[in-house]
Design a protein around this motif. Structure first.
Motif, PDB file in Angstrom:
ATOM      1  N   ALA A   1     -13.154 -13.244   3.127  1.00 41.32           N
ATOM      2  CA  ALA A   1     -14.076 -13.746   4.140  1.00 41.32           C
ATOM      3  C   ALA A   1     -14.291 -15.240   3.921  1.00 41.32           C
ATOM      4  CB  ALA A   1     -15.400 -12.991   4.038  1.00 41.32           C
ATOM      5  N   PRO A   2     -14.898 -15.942   4.863  1.00 38.33           N
ATOM      6  CA  PRO A   2     -15.143 -17.378   4.686  1.00 38.33           C
ATOM      7  C   PRO A   2     -15.943 -17.725   3.436  1.00 38.33           C
ATOM      8  CG  PRO A   2     -15.431 -16.792   6.988  1.00 38.33           C
ATOM      9  CD  PRO A   2     -15.235 -15.496   6.236  1.00 38.33           C
ATOM     10  N   ASP A   3     -16.768 -16.781   2.944  1.00 41.30           N
ATOM     11  CA  ASP A   3     -17.545 -17.071   1.739  1.00 41.30           C
ATOM     12  C   ASP A   3     -16.788 -16.778   0.450  1.00 41.30           C
ATOM     13  OD1 ASP A   3     -17.516 -14.317   1.678  1.00 41.30           O
ATOM     14  OD2 ASP A   3     -19.699 -14.064   1.577  1.00 41.30           O
ATOM     15  N   GLY A   4     -15.491 -16.407   0.568  1.00 42.15           N
ATOM     16  CA  GLY A   4     -14.666 -16.171  -0.605  1.00 42.15           C
ATOM     17  C   GLY A   4     -14.736 -14.768  -1.162  1.00 42.15           C
ATOM     18  N   THR A   5     -15.435 -13.848  -0.499  1.00 41.02           N
ATOM     19  CA  THR A   5     -15.492 -12.465  -0.954  1.00 41.02           C
ATOM     20  C   THR A   5     -14.382 -11.647  -0.274  1.00 41.02           C
ATOM     21  OG1 THR A   5     -17.139 -11.923   0.744  1.00 41.02           O
ATOM     22  CG2 THR A   5     -17.945 -12.554  -1.449  1.00 41.02           C
ATOM     23  N   ILE A   6     -14.018 -10.554  -0.915  1.00 40.05           N
ATOM     24  CA  ILE A   6     -12.883  -9.749  -0.451  1.00 40.05           C
ATOM     25  C   ILE A   6     -13.289  -8.902   0.751  1.00 40.05           C
ATOM     26  CG2 ILE A   6     -11.261  -7.917  -1.101  1.00 40.05           C
ATOM     27  CD1 ILE A   6     -11.460  -8.959  -4.000  1.00 40.05           C
ATOM     28  N   LEU A   7     -12.494  -9.002   1.801  1.00 46.55           N
ATOM     29  CA  LEU A   7     -12.742  -8.223   3.012  1.00 46.55           C
ATOM     30  C   LEU A   7     -12.333  -6.772   2.810  1.00 46.55           C
ATOM     31  CD1 LEU A   7     -11.266 -10.725   5.601  1.00 46.55           C
ATOM     32  CD2 LEU A   7     -13.690 -10.076   5.423  1.00 46.55           C
ATOM     33  N   ARG A   8     -13.025  -5.858   3.467  1.00 45.55           N
ATOM     34  CA  ARG A   8     -12.580  -4.462   3.496  1.00 45.55           C
ATOM     35  C   ARG A   8     -11.255  -4.420   4.251  1.00 45.55           C
ATOM     36  NH1 ARG A   8     -16.990  -0.165   4.751  1.00 45.55           N
ATOM     37  NH2 ARG A   8     -16.572   0.896   2.756  1.00 45.55           N
ATOM     38  N   GLU A   9     -10.265  -3.756   3.669  1.00 45.01           N
ATOM     39  CA  GLU A   9      -8.916  -3.909   4.193  1.00 45.01           C
ATOM     40  C   GLU A   9      -8.544  -2.936   5.297  1.00 45.01           C
ATOM     41  OE1 GLU A   9      -6.427  -3.316   0.796  1.00 45.01           O
ATOM     42  OE2 GLU A   9      -6.480  -1.153   0.990  1.00 45.01           O
ATOM     43  N   GLY A  10      -9.241  -1.835   5.445  1.00 49.76           N
ATOM     44  CA  GLY A  10      -8.844  -0.838   6.427  1.00 49.76           C
ATOM     45  C   GLY A  10      -9.859  -0.684   7.547  1.00 49.76           C
ATOM     46  N   SER A  11      -9.463   0.078   8.569  1.00 51.82           N
ATOM     47  CA  SER A  11     -10.343   0.354   9.695  1.00 51.82           C
ATOM     48  C   SER A  11      -9.774   1.547  10.452  1.00 51.82           C
ATOM     49  CB  SER A  11     -10.405  -0.864  10.619  1.00 51.82           C
ATOM     50  OG  SER A  11     -10.949  -0.515  11.875  1.00 51.82           O
ATOM     51  N   LEU A  12     -10.654   2.389  10.989  1.00 51.30           N
ATOM     52  CA  LEU A  12     -10.161   3.494  11.814  1.00 51.30           C
ATOM     53  C   LEU A  12      -9.447   2.980  13.051  1.00 51.30           C
ATOM     54  CD1 LEU A  12     -13.099   6.076  11.579  1.00 51.30           C
ATOM     55  CD2 LEU A  12     -10.969   5.999  10.271  1.00 51.30           C
ATOM     56  N   ALA A  13      -9.787   1.780  13.485  1.00 53.79           N
ATOM     57  CA  ALA A  13      -9.122   1.193  14.654  1.00 53.79           C
ATOM     58  C   ALA A  13      -7.662   0.869  14.364  1.00 53.79           C
ATOM     59  CB  ALA A  13      -9.854  -0.066  15.100  1.00 53.79           C
ATOM     60  N   ARG A  14      -7.303   0.750  13.086  1.00 55.83           N
ATOM     61  CA  ARG A  14      -5.921   0.424  12.724  1.00 55.83           C
ATOM     62  C   ARG A  14      -5.054   1.668  12.535  1.00 55.83           C
ATOM     63  NH1 ARG A  14      -7.190  -4.098   8.063  1.00 55.83           N
ATOM     64  NH2 ARG A  14      -8.471  -5.462   9.366  1.00 55.83           N
ATOM     65  N   VAL A  15      -5.642   2.842  12.551  1.00 61.94           N
ATOM     66  CA  VAL A  15      -4.861   4.069  12.371  1.00 61.94           C
ATOM     67  C   VAL A  15      -3.870   4.198  13.522  1.00 61.94           C
ATOM     68  CG1 VAL A  15      -4.950   6.582  12.258  1.00 61.94           C
ATOM     69  CG2 VAL A  15      -6.700   5.215  11.090  1.00 61.94           C
ATOM     70  N   GLN A  16      -2.596   4.350  13.187  1.00 58.10           N
ATOM     71  CA  GLN A  16      -1.570   4.467  14.218  1.00 58.10           C
ATOM     72  C   GLN A  16      -1.731   5.796  14.976  1.00 58.10           C
ATOM     73  OE1 GLN A  16       0.248   3.725  10.625  1.00 58.10           O
ATOM     74  NE2 GLN A  16       2.051   2.734  11.511  1.00 58.10           N
ATOM     75  N   PRO A  17      -1.356   5.821  16.255  1.00 61.22           N
ATOM     76  CA  PRO A  17      -1.557   7.021  17.063  1.00 61.22           C
ATOM     77  C   PRO A  17      -0.969   8.291  16.435  1.00 61.22           C
ATOM     78  CG  PRO A  17      -0.900   5.205  18.457  1.00 61.22           C
ATOM     79  CD  PRO A  17      -0.778   4.705  17.041  1.00 61.22           C
ATOM     80  N   GLU A  18       0.161   8.146  15.734  1.00 63.62           N
ATOM     81  CA  GLU A  18       0.804   9.320  15.132  1.00 63.62           C
ATOM     82  C   GLU A  18      -0.076   9.985  14.071  1.00 63.62           C
ATOM     83  OE1 GLU A  18       4.059   6.261  16.100  1.00 63.62           O
ATOM     84  OE2 GLU A  18       2.002   6.281  15.327  1.00 63.62           O
ATOM     85  N   PHE A  19      -1.012   9.234  13.495  1.00 60.23           N
ATOM     86  CA  PHE A  19      -1.834   9.753  12.411  1.00 60.23           C
ATOM     87  C   PHE A  19      -3.264  10.067  12.842  1.00 60.23           C
ATOM     88  CE2 PHE A  19       1.594   7.333  10.506  1.00 60.23           C
ATOM     89  CZ  PHE A  19       2.028   8.172   9.493  1.00 60.23           C
ATOM     90  N   ALA A  20      -3.575   9.846  14.114  1.00 54.20           N
ATOM     91  CA  ALA A  20      -4.950  10.048  14.574  1.00 54.20           C
ATOM     92  C   ALA A  20      -5.394  11.501  14.422  1.00 54.20           C
ATOM     93  CB  ALA A  20      -5.078   9.596  16.028  1.00 54.20           C
ATOM     94  N   ALA A  21      -4.505  12.436  14.718  1.00 49.05           N
ATOM     95  CA  ALA A  21      -4.889  13.854  14.673  1.00 49.05           C
ATOM     96  C   ALA A  21      -5.188  14.321  13.255  1.00 49.05           C
ATOM     97  CB  ALA A  21      -3.790  14.715  15.295  1.00 49.05           C
TER      98      ALA A  21
END
Length: 276
Positions: free
Chosen positions: A13-33
């Motif tokens: 992040a801009p403050d130099g802390t580590i961002l959370r790397e994942g998100s449910l929005a990034r789950v590919q359609p094949e793995f949603a189910a």
């Protein structure tokens, strides 16, 4: 001229802390189910004893490969897991793996919330939850954990215990009877060795990445004489082999080399109580 670390700002992040790397929005359609099924089945299995649940690894990062990647889950209970909870986790793993061939195996980690929030685990399991896990169910424990930086404290507490893992891996190699057992060992050891190599240099590199290939490259920038070996280890992490030479490289050469170098750079990890 101001010196800039090679990885400055990567994954931060801009403050130099580590961002959370994942998100449910990034789950590919094949793995949603399979992710939705995991959510439903976790809730049904633990009910009111469940505090929260998370998915981590390549699926929430959006880099999973159909039929090649596994599904990694963290289940957090309100009290310490009992043997029955571990049986339930094993049943959940088997059922999801059977019902969803899009994944190549399912793994469920079980912890209680107090352990994950404890002072001892703040820069190990706490970091894992806050930065590497994506919330799936329940209140997010990250709200009760600090923001993390790619510093020597994080390096020490996440990977400062490779020396404890090596004897167990060497015993597994000696007792293995099948190529499948050797490949499983190769995958585990390679991943851990690469991550240890990366966190060795992480404070100097100046950022964060979970990509094993990128981790190997970051390491190679500081230890070029060991760079080729670490790149091979990253390859074995994604395509494990039963080749005795690969296991020897990990367990008898690169791993043992890392132990004293890591200790000199970051010190030993805080000791944990003996497992029950």
């Amino acid at each position: 001229m101001e010196h800039r670390s090679p990885g400055a700002g990567v994954g931060l992040a801009p403050d130099g802390t580590i961002l959370r790397e994942g998100s449910l929005a990034r789950v590919q359609p094949e793995f949603a189910a399979v992710v939705e099924a995991a959510r439903t089945r976790i809730g049904a299995a633990w009910g009111g004893r469940l505090h929260s649940a998370y998915v981590y690894g390549s699926v929430p990062r959006g880099t999973a490969r159909v039929g090649r990647s596994d599904l990694d889950l963290l289940v957090v209970l309100r009290e310490a897991p009992a043997p029955a909870d571990r049986e339930a986790a094993g049943g959940l793993e088997a059922a999801l793996d059977r019902d969803f061939p899009v994944v190549d195996g399912v793994g469920v980690l079980l912890f209680d919330a107090a352990t994950l929030l404890s002072e001892l685990e703040r820069h190990d399991l706490g970091f894992f939850v806050a930065c590497l896990c994506t919330p799936l169910l329940g209140p997010d424990l990250a709200a009760r954990l600090p923001r993390y930086r790619p510093d020597t404290l994080l390096a020490r507490e996440t990977n400062g215990d490779l020396a404890l893992a090596l004897p167990g891996w060497q015993a597994r190699r000696a007792s293995a009877r099948t190529d499948a057992e050797l490949r499983a060992l190769c995958r585990v050891a390679a991943r851990r060795v690469v991550r240890t190599g990366f966190t060795l240099v992480m404070p100097r590199w100046g950022g964060w990445t979970s990509s094993l290939d990128a981790q190997a490259e970051a390491f190679a920038g500081y230890y070029p004489e060991r760079g080729a070996a670490m790149r091979r280890a990253a390859g074995w992490a994604s395509a494990p082999t039963a080749d005795p030479a690969a296991l020897a490289a990990l367990l008898d050469d690169l791993g043992p080399w890392l132990v004293p170098v890591y200790r000199a750079a970051h010190g030993p990890k805080a000791p944990r109580p003996p497992a029950a």
